[in-house]
Structure formats: C-alpha cells, structure tokens
Enzyme design. Structure first.
Site, PDB file in Angstrom:
ATOM      1  N   ASP A  67      29.124  64.672 -30.267  1.00 29.12           N
ATOM      2  CA  ASP A  67      27.849  65.787 -30.088  1.00 29.12           C
ATOM      3  C   ASP A  67      26.824  65.228 -29.425  1.00 29.12           C
ATOM      4  O   ASP A  67      26.431  64.147 -29.123  1.00 29.12           O
ATOM      5  CB  ASP A  67      27.735  66.610 -31.189  1.00 29.12           C
ATOM      6  CG  ASP A  67      27.550  65.657 -32.467  1.00 29.12           C
ATOM      7  OD1 ASP A  67      27.227  64.392 -32.110  1.00 29.12           O
ATOM      8  OD2 ASP A  67      27.649  66.259 -33.585  1.00 29.12           O
ATOM      9  N   ASN A 136      26.921  70.143 -45.496  1.00 35.12           N
ATOM     10  CA  ASN A 136      27.392  71.664 -45.471  1.00 35.12           C
ATOM     11  C   ASN A 136      28.856  71.410 -44.976  1.00 35.12           C
ATOM     12  O   ASN A 136      29.625  72.509 -45.084  1.00 35.12           O
ATOM     13  CB  ASN A 136      26.917  72.295 -44.514  1.00 35.12           C
ATOM     14  CG  ASN A 136      26.859  71.983 -43.222  1.00 35.12           C
ATOM     15  OD1 ASN A 136      27.342  71.007 -42.712  1.00 35.12           O
ATOM     16  ND2 ASN A 136      26.224  72.934 -42.164  1.00 35.12           N
ATOM     17  N   HIS A 138      30.273  69.865 -42.333  1.00 34.99           N
ATOM     18  CA  HIS A 138      30.424  70.052 -40.796  1.00 34.99           C
ATOM     19  C   HIS A 138      30.904  68.476 -40.455  1.00 34.99           C
ATOM     20  O   HIS A 138      30.649  67.452 -41.037  1.00 34.99           O
ATOM     21  CB  HIS A 138      29.197  70.487 -40.012  1.00 34.99           C
ATOM     22  CG  HIS A 138      28.058  69.256 -40.057  1.00 34.99           C
ATOM     23  ND1 HIS A 138      26.678  69.872 -39.713  1.00 34.99           N
ATOM     24  CD2 HIS A 138      27.861  68.061 -39.969  1.00 34.99           C
ATOM     25  CE1 HIS A 138      25.989  68.691 -39.607  1.00 34.99           C
ATOM     26  NE2 HIS A 138      26.604  67.695 -39.946  1.00 34.99           N
ATOM     27  N   GLU A 143      30.115  73.730 -37.241  1.00 29.80           N
ATOM     28  CA  GLU A 143      29.320  74.066 -38.557  1.00 29.80           C
ATOM     29  C   GLU A 143      30.451  75.231 -39.531  1.00 29.80           C
ATOM     30  O   GLU A 143      31.300  75.460 -38.811  1.00 29.80           O
ATOM     31  CB  GLU A 143      28.274  75.051 -38.111  1.00 29.80           C
ATOM     32  CG  GLU A 143      27.022  73.996 -37.328  1.00 29.80           C
ATOM     33  CD  GLU A 143      26.183  73.237 -38.301  1.00 29.80           C
ATOM     34  OE1 GLU A 143      26.755  72.772 -39.443  1.00 29.80           O
ATOM     35  OE2 GLU A 143      25.006  73.173 -38.134  1.00 29.80           O
TER      36      GLU A 143
HETATM   37  P1  PGA Z   1      24.233  61.470 -41.525  1.00 32.24           P
HETATM   38  O1  PGA Z   1      24.979  62.630 -40.709  1.00 32.24           O
HETATM   39  O2  PGA Z   1      25.061  60.456 -41.244  1.00 32.24           O
HETATM   40  O3  PGA Z   1      22.832  61.416 -41.021  1.00 32.24           O
HETATM   41  O4  PGA Z   1      24.095  61.881 -43.101  1.00 32.24           O
HETATM   42  C1  PGA Z   1      26.051  63.008 -40.780  1.00 32.24           C
HETATM   43  C2  PGA Z   1      26.574  64.325 -40.330  1.00 32.24           C
HETATM   44  O5  PGA Z   1      25.717  65.341 -40.532  1.00 32.24           O
HETATM   45  O6  PGA Z   1      27.648  64.574 -39.771  1.00 32.24           O
END
Ligand code: PGA
Length: 236
Positions: A67, A136, A138, A143
């Site tokens: 992404d 959450n 995702h 999302e």
């Molecule tokens: P993070 O993000 O490694 O910074 O916790 C993970 C994500 O949002 O997929």
C-alpha cells in the site's frame, strides 16, 4: 497455520527474516510482497545485515508493496516509498527497478489501481507476502467494512487508522485521508503468507485467527490461507 510464539521483538524480527531469507535462497527470483509500519523494521534490518555479510542476495528479487498513502510524494519521510528505501532497499543489492509500490500521487487513481493489479498478475502473483495487522484488524489498508474488496483500490482510512498512524506526522492533521492498497484476493493469492504481530496486537490477532471470518475483521480471511505462518511476540 503455523504459529510461532517468540520471546521479544528481536526474536520476532529474526524469525520472520529467516523465513524470507529461506524463500529467497530457494528461489532467487522470488516475488516478495512487502509491508510497512513499525512491526517489520527489525526483519528488514536483519535481512540487510545478512545481505551485507554475503549470506543472501536480492539481485533477482522483485518486490511489490501492499500500500501507499494518497497525496504524499516519495520524498516525504512518511511515504511508504521513502520508508522502504530507507529501511530496506537502499541497504540491499536489489535492482531499484524491481521494487514496486502503488503510486499514491497518480493523477488517475483508477488507472493506477488497474496498473498495479495487472503488474501483480504479470509477475505471476506473489511468492511470499509479509503482513502486519492493524489494531482494527486491517491488512494492507483493507479496512473493516461490509464486504471484502478483491483487487487494488483506493480507500478512505478509518478513524482508528488515522489516529494510530497519525503519530508519525508532526501535525497529525497532515495524515492523509486516503490510501491505495492491494485487495484481499491479491493478498490471499500469495503462495505463502507471513504475518508478524507484536504483543500489543494480541486481542485483535486472537479475534482474526479464532473468530468469525468477516470483512469487519479483514485479517480473519487469513484463516482460509493454506500456508500461513504467524510470528507472534507472545513472551514465554
Ligand atoms: P504497525 O502497523 O506495524 O505499525 O503496527 C501494522 C498495520 O497497520 O498493518
């Protein structure tokens, strides 16, 4: 599913890096699906170290990232292109032309999404996809919502994601509202998936792996993947 519970973040980085290194050693022209965020930084550092020491080469590897934010130029330290260059690509022997991220600055985002989906298809899909998981649930920037979106698409970032990722912006209001992300089918079609999760993700990881398969928890779809390895910093 293979579940590796590790003692700390260093161990998590080493275990995940070990799996990625094995993939590249077995197939030197692997297509690696890569992730950003705080979680995989240590794994990239470990892989770069092995590369410097001559243990592994990325000369023939191709990468596709999950992404990118919309509206951030790659010179912005918060862009995922910048992150990948800094944390990984500039430290290894990969050909920069073989490193791909969606272009969040494209004038025509629909065309950009189609281009990225076509790119993944033209590479024959992803050999190994590295994933983190959002608070959450995702994966990439897929999302929680009422239905799964299959292919690369633009997405309005959730309140939760904007809050969690806002800390990386000097002024959290500068956090982009939209991003472009690989879709669920593109991720799930990877031949192998490695999901890394720190201990702060325990509750959502449990929900994703043990709970109902639902687009409200996008990572729950991983339950269907036949070659999923979870590296979880669970302590011992
Ligand atoms: P993070 O993000 O490694 O910074 O916790 C993970 C994500 O949002 O997929």
């Amino acid at each position: 599913m293979k579940f590796l519970q590790v003692a700390d973040k260093q161990d998590m980085a080493r275990k995940a890096a070990g799996i990625i290194a094995a993939q590249v050693l077995l197939k030197n022209d692997s297509v690696l699906g890569l992730a950003t965020g705080a979680t995989p930084v240590g794994a990239y550092g470990q892989l770069a170290k092995w590369c410097r020491e001559g243990e592994i080469s990325f000369r023939d590897v191709i990468t596709v990232n999950l992404d990118e934010y919309c509206g951030l130029p790659e010179t912005s330290p918060q862009s995922y292109r910048y992150y990948m260059n800094e944390n990984f690509f500039n430290q290894i022997d990969i050909d920069p032309a073989n490193t791909h991220l969606p272009d969040g600055m494209a004038a025509d985002m629909d065309a950009e999404c189609s281009r990225y989906s076509a790119l993944i298809r033209s590479l024959g899909g992803i050999d190994l996809q590295l994933l983190g998981i959002g608070m959450n649930g995702h994966i990439g920037f897929n999302e929680p919502k009422a239905h799964f979106v299959m292919d690369t698409h633009t997405v309005a970032l959730s309140e939760n994601t904007r809050e969690v990722n806002g800390v990386y912006f000097e002024n959290p209001a500068d956090m982009p509202t939209h991003a472009v992300t690989m879709g669920m089918r593109e991720i799930l079609q990877a031949k192998r998936i490695v999901l890394m999760a720190g201990k702060e993700k325990e509750a959502i990881l449990h929900r994703a792996l043990e709970g109902e398969v639902t687009p409200e928890v996008p990572a729950s779809l991983l339950q269907l993947h036949p070659r999923l390895t979870v590296v979880f910093e669970g302590g011992k």
